[in-house]
Design a protein around this motif. Sequence first.
Motif, PDB file in Angstrom:
ATOM      1  N   ALA A 270       0.359 -14.281  70.920  1.00  0.00           N
ATOM      2  CA  ALA A 270       0.180 -13.362  69.795  1.00  0.00           C
ATOM      3  C   ALA A 270       0.460 -11.924  70.228  1.00  0.00           C
TER       4      ALA A 270
ATOM      5  N   THR B 238      -6.786 -20.968  73.495  1.00  0.00           N
ATOM      6  CA  THR B 238      -6.802 -19.502  73.534  1.00  0.00           C
ATOM      7  C   THR B 238      -5.962 -18.968  74.687  1.00  0.00           C
TER       8      THR B 238
ATOM      9  N   ALA C  53      -4.769 -10.669  66.661  1.00  0.00           N
ATOM     10  CA  ALA C  53      -3.545 -10.437  65.889  1.00  0.00           C
ATOM     11  C   ALA C  53      -3.793  -9.418  64.781  1.00  0.00           C
TER      12      ALA C  53
ATOM     13  N   SER D 100      -2.579 -19.057  73.059  1.00  0.00           N
ATOM     14  CA  SER D 100      -2.360 -18.386  71.778  1.00  0.00           C
ATOM     15  C   SER D 100      -2.493 -16.864  71.826  1.00  0.00           C
ATOM     16  N   VAL D 101      -3.500 -16.370  72.515  1.00  0.00           N
ATOM     17  CA  VAL D 101      -3.732 -14.921  72.519  1.00  0.00           C
ATOM     18  C   VAL D 101      -2.601 -14.160  73.232  1.00  0.00           C
TER      19      VAL D 101
ATOM     20  N   GLY E 222      -1.163 -23.851  71.782  1.00  0.00           N
ATOM     21  CA  GLY E 222      -1.722 -22.527  71.535  1.00  0.00           C
ATOM     22  C   GLY E 222      -0.645 -21.459  71.471  1.00  0.00           C
TER      23      GLY E 222
ATOM     24  N   LEU F 149      -8.121 -15.520  67.891  1.00  0.00           N
ATOM     25  CA  LEU F 149      -6.685 -15.377  67.644  1.00  0.00           C
ATOM     26  C   LEU F 149      -6.417 -14.451  66.467  1.00  0.00           C
TER      27      LEU F 149
ATOM     28  N   GLY G 219      -0.160 -19.219  68.288  1.00  0.00           N
ATOM     29  CA  GLY G 219      -0.328 -17.779  68.442  1.00  0.00           C
ATOM     30  C   GLY G 219       0.849 -16.997  67.906  1.00  0.00           C
ATOM     31  N   SER G 220       2.066 -17.480  68.180  1.00  0.00           N
ATOM     32  CA  SER G 220       3.269 -16.807  67.685  1.00  0.00           C
ATOM     33  C   SER G 220       3.341 -16.870  66.165  1.00  0.00           C
TER      34      SER G 220
END
Length: 261
Positions: A85, A78, A203, A81-82, A154, A199, A158-159
Amino acid sequence: MEVGVFGFVVAGLVVGFIVGMTGVGGGSLMTPILLWFGINPAAAVGTDLLYAAVTKSGGVLVHGRQKNIDWRITGWLTLGSVPAAALTLLFLHSLGSNLEALNALIKHALGFVLLLTALAVLFKHKLLAFAHRHAGDHYHLKGSSLNSLTVLTGVALGSMVALTSIGAGALGTVALFVLYPFLATRRLVGTEIAHAVPLTLVAGLGHASMGNMDWHLLGYLLCGSLPGIYLGSHLSGRIPDGVLRPCLAVMLFSIGYKLVF
């Protein structure tokens, strides 16, 4: 019930059923189906993200009670990823006035990620065998190096998820299997689901703030998917994995190829 509404409920039922049987992330199936229904790519991605957040929340409750979640790994994922994102959403927002460019970008990115997902589904067992075979040698990282690689994983997830709504399912699970070959399968699956919820929620809300959301459509999909997941979970294992997995991979590869080329 209108034909269009009925179609969306059936789509949710079918996708939920397949997810319940195979564990493959719903985004790799739902977003292409929404495109086929004529939903524009941005709205399809935004709607599917919140659909995934809701459906996977139930999975987190179940896996949490069964202690199948490694919260430390979830935290490292996370952490990458976050923010990734959020940055991807900012980039998409900068294209907001050019809807044609935004939809073209999402459509092509969706195609590429579907191709990767198809390969991950098809070669999952070979990748797992490789990870277990080399778990104790120099290829396997530990400590801060492993944490850093988990954060980078991550970032990639995320992307991809913010751009296409796909990646947190099949690709995320395979990545965790390779990074953590000694962790029990049930804990890897639970960890991936726990990571996917914040995530997809972040998003999805980001896309909703840009207007890439159809709330009525989301309701119709959930009406079908929740019973579909229940039925699919109970029939899991009835169809041989050697038959189901290649068929699913061919379908995803065909859709991805069509979107890209």
